[in-house]
Write a protein that holds these residues in place. Structure first.
Motif, PDB file in Angstrom:
ATOM      1  N   TYR A  32       0.849  -1.175   0.000  1.00  0.00           N
ATOM      2  CA  TYR A  32       0.000   0.000   0.000  1.00  0.00           C
ATOM      3  C   TYR A  32       0.887   1.229   0.000  1.00  0.00           C
ATOM      4  O   TYR A  32       1.556   1.508  -0.973  1.00  0.00           O
ATOM      5  CB  TYR A  32      -0.983  -0.075   1.163  1.00  0.00           C
ATOM      6  CG  TYR A  32      -1.778  -1.362   1.121  1.00  0.00           C
ATOM      7  CD1 TYR A  32      -1.404  -2.455   1.907  1.00  0.00           C
ATOM      8  CD2 TYR A  32      -2.864  -1.510   0.262  1.00  0.00           C
ATOM      9  CE1 TYR A  32      -2.101  -3.656   1.835  1.00  0.00           C
ATOM     10  CE2 TYR A  32      -3.569  -2.710   0.195  1.00  0.00           C
ATOM     11  CZ  TYR A  32      -3.178  -3.775   0.975  1.00  0.00           C
ATOM     12  OH  TYR A  32      -3.863  -4.961   0.889  1.00  0.00           O
ATOM     13  N   ALA A  33       0.986   1.956   1.061  1.00  0.00           N
ATOM     14  CA  ALA A  33       1.860   3.129   1.074  1.00  0.00           C
ATOM     15  C   ALA A  33       3.313   2.725   1.290  1.00  0.00           C
ATOM     16  O   ALA A  33       3.611   1.728   1.949  1.00  0.00           O
ATOM     17  CB  ALA A  33       1.436   4.088   2.175  1.00  0.00           C
ATOM     18  N   ASP A  50       5.858  10.279   1.701  1.00  0.00           N
ATOM     19  CA  ASP A  50       5.291   8.964   1.419  1.00  0.00           C
ATOM     20  C   ASP A  50       4.474   9.019   0.142  1.00  0.00           C
ATOM     21  O   ASP A  50       4.183  10.101  -0.386  1.00  0.00           O
ATOM     22  CB  ASP A  50       4.496   8.397   2.601  1.00  0.00           C
ATOM     23  CG  ASP A  50       3.350   9.278   3.044  1.00  0.00           C
ATOM     24  OD1 ASP A  50       2.894   9.118   4.200  1.00  0.00           O
ATOM     25  OD2 ASP A  50       2.896  10.125   2.261  1.00  0.00           O
ATOM     26  N   THR A  52       1.316   6.676  -2.064  1.00  0.00           N
ATOM     27  CA  THR A  52       0.372   5.570  -2.096  1.00  0.00           C
ATOM     28  C   THR A  52       0.620   4.704  -3.334  1.00  0.00           C
ATOM     29  O   THR A  52       1.383   5.069  -4.225  1.00  0.00           O
ATOM     30  CB  THR A  52      -1.065   6.088  -2.138  1.00  0.00           C
ATOM     31  OG1 THR A  52      -1.295   6.735  -3.410  1.00  0.00           O
ATOM     32  CG2 THR A  52      -1.330   7.088  -1.018  1.00  0.00           C
ATOM     33  N   SER A  53      -0.055   3.572  -3.375  1.00  0.00           N
ATOM     34  CA  SER A  53       0.083   2.687  -4.533  1.00  0.00           C
ATOM     35  C   SER A  53      -0.440   3.360  -5.804  1.00  0.00           C
ATOM     36  O   SER A  53      -0.026   3.007  -6.911  1.00  0.00           O
ATOM     37  CB  SER A  53      -0.659   1.373  -4.294  1.00  0.00           C
ATOM     38  OG  SER A  53      -2.023   1.634  -3.997  1.00  0.00           O
ATOM     39  N   ARG A  56      -0.178   8.940  -5.113  1.00  0.00           N
ATOM     40  CA  ARG A  56      -0.420  10.189  -4.402  1.00  0.00           C
ATOM     41  C   ARG A  56       0.699  10.405  -3.391  1.00  0.00           C
ATOM     42  O   ARG A  56       1.019   9.510  -2.612  1.00  0.00           O
ATOM     43  CB  ARG A  56      -1.771  10.156  -3.713  1.00  0.00           C
ATOM     44  CG  ARG A  56      -2.189  11.493  -3.117  1.00  0.00           C
ATOM     45  CD  ARG A  56      -3.627  11.482  -2.658  1.00  0.00           C
ATOM     46  NE  ARG A  56      -3.869  10.559  -1.577  1.00  0.00           N
ATOM     47  CZ  ARG A  56      -4.574   9.449  -1.699  1.00  0.00           C
ATOM     48  NH1 ARG A  56      -5.106   9.119  -2.865  1.00  0.00           N
ATOM     49  NH2 ARG A  56      -4.761   8.662  -0.656  1.00  0.00           N
ATOM     50  N   THR A  57       1.273  11.601  -3.386  1.00  0.00           N
ATOM     51  CA  THR A  57       2.438  11.870  -2.549  1.00  0.00           C
ATOM     52  C   THR A  57       2.133  12.870  -1.437  1.00  0.00           C
ATOM     53  O   THR A  57       1.201  13.672  -1.524  1.00  0.00           O
ATOM     54  CB  THR A  57       3.595  12.421  -3.402  1.00  0.00           C
ATOM     55  OG1 THR A  57       3.170  13.624  -4.057  1.00  0.00           O
ATOM     56  CG2 THR A  57       4.033  11.409  -4.450  1.00  0.00           C
ATOM     57  N   ASN A  58       2.992  12.805  -0.423  1.00  0.00           N
ATOM     58  CA  ASN A  58       2.877  13.695   0.732  1.00  0.00           C
ATOM     59  C   ASN A  58       4.295  13.988   1.194  1.00  0.00           C
ATOM     60  O   ASN A  58       5.122  13.067   1.260  1.00  0.00           O
ATOM     61  CB  ASN A  58       2.082  12.990   1.839  1.00  0.00           C
ATOM     62  CG  ASN A  58       2.041  13.784   3.116  1.00  0.00           C
ATOM     63  OD1 ASN A  58       1.692  14.951   3.125  1.00  0.00           O
ATOM     64  ND2 ASN A  58       2.402  13.142   4.217  1.00  0.00           N
ATOM     65  N   ASN A  73       5.917   0.046  -8.811  1.00  0.00           N
ATOM     66  CA  ASN A  73       5.136  -1.015  -8.185  1.00  0.00           C
ATOM     67  C   ASN A  73       5.547  -2.404  -8.683  1.00  0.00           C
ATOM     68  O   ASN A  73       5.567  -3.365  -7.911  1.00  0.00           O
ATOM     69  CB  ASN A  73       3.646  -0.794  -8.449  1.00  0.00           C
ATOM     70  CG  ASN A  73       3.101   0.415  -7.714  1.00  0.00           C
ATOM     71  OD1 ASN A  73       3.602   0.787  -6.648  1.00  0.00           O
ATOM     72  ND2 ASN A  73       2.105   1.056  -8.272  1.00  0.00           N
ATOM     73  N   ASP A  98       3.859  -0.194   4.087  1.00  0.00           N
ATOM     74  CA  ASP A  98       2.609  -0.710   4.658  1.00  0.00           C
ATOM     75  C   ASP A  98       2.132  -1.796   3.699  1.00  0.00           C
ATOM     76  O   ASP A  98       1.757  -1.488   2.562  1.00  0.00           O
ATOM     77  CB  ASP A  98       1.600   0.436   4.754  1.00  0.00           C
ATOM     78  CG  ASP A  98       0.222  -0.032   5.192  1.00  0.00           C
ATOM     79  OD1 ASP A  98      -0.743   0.741   5.020  1.00  0.00           O
ATOM     80  OD2 ASP A  98       0.098  -1.169   5.691  1.00  0.00           O
ATOM     81  N   ARG A 107      -2.685  -5.985   7.330  1.00  0.00           N
ATOM     82  CA  ARG A 107      -1.571  -5.154   6.889  1.00  0.00           C
ATOM     83  C   ARG A 107      -0.645  -4.834   8.046  1.00  0.00           C
ATOM     84  O   ARG A 107      -1.109  -4.681   9.181  1.00  0.00           O
ATOM     85  CB  ARG A 107      -2.112  -3.857   6.280  1.00  0.00           C
ATOM     86  CG  ARG A 107      -2.859  -4.050   4.996  1.00  0.00           C
ATOM     87  CD  ARG A 107      -3.791  -2.914   4.680  1.00  0.00           C
ATOM     88  NE  ARG A 107      -3.123  -1.622   4.557  1.00  0.00           N
ATOM     89  CZ  ARG A 107      -3.714  -0.541   4.056  1.00  0.00           C
ATOM     90  NH1 ARG A 107      -4.951  -0.623   3.626  1.00  0.00           N
ATOM     91  NH2 ARG A 107      -3.079   0.604   3.985  1.00  0.00           N
TER      92      ARG A 107
END
Length: 121
Positions: A32-33, A50, A52-53, A56-58, A73, A98, A107
């Motif tokens: 996942y992340a 981080d 996401t799959s 999406r970034t942060n 991926n 994760d 998870r």
């Protein structure tokens, strides 16, 4: 068993660049992340970025505009391109994922062993 292995750390001068890589391996059903954290001496571990799959970034405010996180991926890898490095970026950088393992009910978070990044002239 799941392993996260980081590479790409080292010593760089202020203003320089480094690219960190992290490879996930083992009995992984789905990731996942994925993310990067860092811990400087005497400080708590903090999130750097981080993703996401879905991509999406942060980012932490301190690295926005200088660092870029990406992932592949298919290869189960995550990267951190670090530009315009500053002495305050000096820390041990940890990869985090994760993920869910095959035959597992849920998870869980996994961590790499860390890679040292030192920014100094």
């Amino acid at each position: 068993q799941v392993q996260l292995v980081e590479s790409g750390g080292g010593l760089v001068q202020p203003g320089g660049s480094l690219r960190l890589s992290c490879a996930a391996s083992g009995s992984i059903f789905s990731i996942y992340a994925m993310g990067w954290y860092r811990q400087a001496p005497g400080k708590e571990r903090e999130l750097v970025a981080d993703i996401t799959s879905a991509g999406r970034t942060n980012y932490a405010d301190s690295v926005k505009g200088r660092f870029t996180i990406s992932r592949d991926n298919a290869k189960k890898m995550v990267y951190l391109q670090m530009n315009s490095l500053k002495p305050e970026d000096t820390a041990v950088y940890y990869c985090n994922a994760d993920l869910k393992q095959y035959l597992s009910s849920g998870r869980h978070q996994y961590w790499g062993q860390g890679t040292q990044v030192t920014v100094s002239s």
